[in-house]
Design an enzyme around this catalytic site. Structure first.
Site, PDB file in Angstrom:
ATOM      1  N   ASP A   1      17.932 -39.123  51.604  1.00  0.00           N
ATOM      2  CA  ASP A   1      18.431 -37.749  51.494  1.00  0.00           C
ATOM      3  C   ASP A   1      19.054 -37.316  52.821  1.00  0.00           C
ATOM      4  OD1 ASP A   1      17.340 -37.660  48.974  1.00  0.00           O
ATOM      5  OD2 ASP A   1      15.517 -36.616  49.623  1.00  0.00           O
TER       6      ASP A   1
HETATM    7  N1  URA Z   1      12.076 -39.948  48.912  1.00  0.00           N
HETATM    8  C1  URA Z   1      12.625 -38.739  49.149  1.00  0.00           C
HETATM    9  O1  URA Z   1      12.137 -37.714  48.679  1.00  0.00           O
HETATM   10  N2  URA Z   1      13.725 -38.705  49.931  1.00  0.00           N
HETATM   11  C2  URA Z   1      14.295 -39.783  50.498  1.00  0.00           C
HETATM   12  O2  URA Z   1      15.279 -39.650  51.205  1.00  0.00           O
HETATM   13  C3  URA Z   1      13.706 -41.036  50.234  1.00  0.00           C
HETATM   14  C4  URA Z   1      12.595 -41.085  49.434  1.00  0.00           C
END
Ligand code: URA
Length: 260
Positions: free
Chosen positions: A100
Site C-alpha cells: 500500500d
Molecule cells: N497488508 C496490508 O494491509 N497492506 C500492505 O501494504 C501489505 C499487506
C-alpha cells in the site's frame, strides 16, 4: 534466445505485451520488420523497437526499501512511484507484488516474469512477514481467530492460516518515543481506546490491505506497517528508506527454489 524473451529481458515490456508489440510490427531485426515472437535471435542480430536499438540487459533482481508515500506501480499520474527511486538505466523493471502507499519495507523489483511467478502465484504460498503498530488490544481468542482465518470481506472472504507474534502491549503514551519519526496512518481519535500493540504478522497470501483488514476485524487499527521479510529473505538493515541494491545470486536462488 526468442525475440519476445529478449525484449522482456531488455526492459521493453513484459513478455506477453511484447508478443503484441511484435505482432503490431513495431520490432525490426537487421532492418526487417518481424511479426513472429518465437523468432530465435543470433548473437549478432540488431534489434530495434520503434526505431531505437534495444540492448539486452539480462535478468535483473533488486531489493528495495520502500518508503511510505509512493505507490507500487510502474507509472502514476498523481503520485511518486517506486520506480521513481531507480536510475534511468534501471527502468524496465516491475515490482513483484504490491505494498500500500502508506506501507514501508521490503519490495523486490525485477524484469524476470518467472521470478515474479515463483513469488506471487498463490499456489506457491510464500510467507510475507510484517511488523505493525496498531491501536487496540489482543487476547487469546482474537489471536486464534487471526491465526486460523478471519472473514475480511462482505460475506465469505476468509484468510488462510497466519502467524501472529505480539511483542509490545500497553498504553499509547508508553510508546511515544518508539512511534516518533514514523509516518502514522490518520485515525479517528474517538474511535479507539488508548491501548497499543506492536508485533509481527506473517501471511502467505496477498489480498488487498490484508494485514490491516485482519487486525481491523478484531478491533485493532493499524497505525504503521512495514514488510520485513519475504520467504527466507529479510530486508537488508543497511538499506535506508528509498534505497535499493541488487539481490545476490544466492538470494535469487533461495527465493526461486523454495519448497512449497
Ligand atoms: N497488508 C496490508 O494491509 N497492506 C500492505 O501494504 C501489505 C499487506
Amino acid at each position: 534466445m526468442r525475440l519476445d524473451k529478449f525484449l522482456a529481458e531488455s526492459g521493453v515490456a513484459p513478455r506477453k505485451k511484447n508478443r503484441i508489440l511484435i505482432k503490431e510490427g513495431r520490432v525490426m531485426v537487421n532492418g526487417e520488420i518481424i511479426t513472429e515472437p518465437a523468432m530465435i535471435l543470433k548473437e549478432s542480430d540488431i534489434v530495434l523497437f520503434d526505431g531505437e536499438v534495444v540492448t539486452h540487459q539480462g535478468k535483473r533482481y533488486y531489493m528495495f526499501h520502500k518508503p511510505a508515500g509512493c505507490v507500487t506501480a510502474r507509472s502514476d499520474d498523481r503520485h511518486k512511484t517506486v520506480l521513481d527511486y531507480f536510475h534511468e538505466e534501471e527502468q524496465g523493471l516491475f515490482p513483484v507484488g504490491r505494498l500500500d502507499k502508506d506501507t514501508e519495507g521490503l519490495l523486490f523489483l525485477t524484469n524476470d516474469g518467472e521470478f515474479d511467478y515463483a513469488l506471487m502465484n498463490p499456489s506457491k504460498h510464500v510467507e510475507k512477514r510484517y511488523f505493525f503498530w496498531a491501536l487496540g488490544e489482543m487476547n487469546e481468542e482474537k489471536r486464534n481467530g487471526i491465526e486460523t482465518g478471519v472473514e475480511i470481506g462482505d460475506g465469505d472472504l476468509f484468510t488462510k492460516p497466519a502467524k501472529l507474534e505480539i511483542t509490545e502491549s500497553g498504553e499509547v503514551s508508553e510508546f511515544k518515543d518508539r512511534l516518533e519519526g514514523l509516518k502514522l496512518r490518520p485515525f479517528n481519535e474517538g474511535a479507539y481506546n488508548r491501548r497499543l500493540i506492536g508485533g509481527y504478522l506473517t501471511i502467505s497470501e496477498g489480498k488487498k490491505h490484508q494485514v490491516k483488514r485482519m487486525l481491523k476485524a478484531h478491533g485493532c487499527f493499524v497505525l504503521y506497517l512495514k514488510r520485513v521479510a519475504i520467504g527466507d529473505i529479510e530486508l537488508d538493515s543497511k538499506l535506508q528508506k528509498g534505497e535499493y541494491r541488487q539481490l545476490t545470486i544466492e538470494e535469487v536462488q533461495i527465493l526461486m527454489n523454495r519448497e512449497n
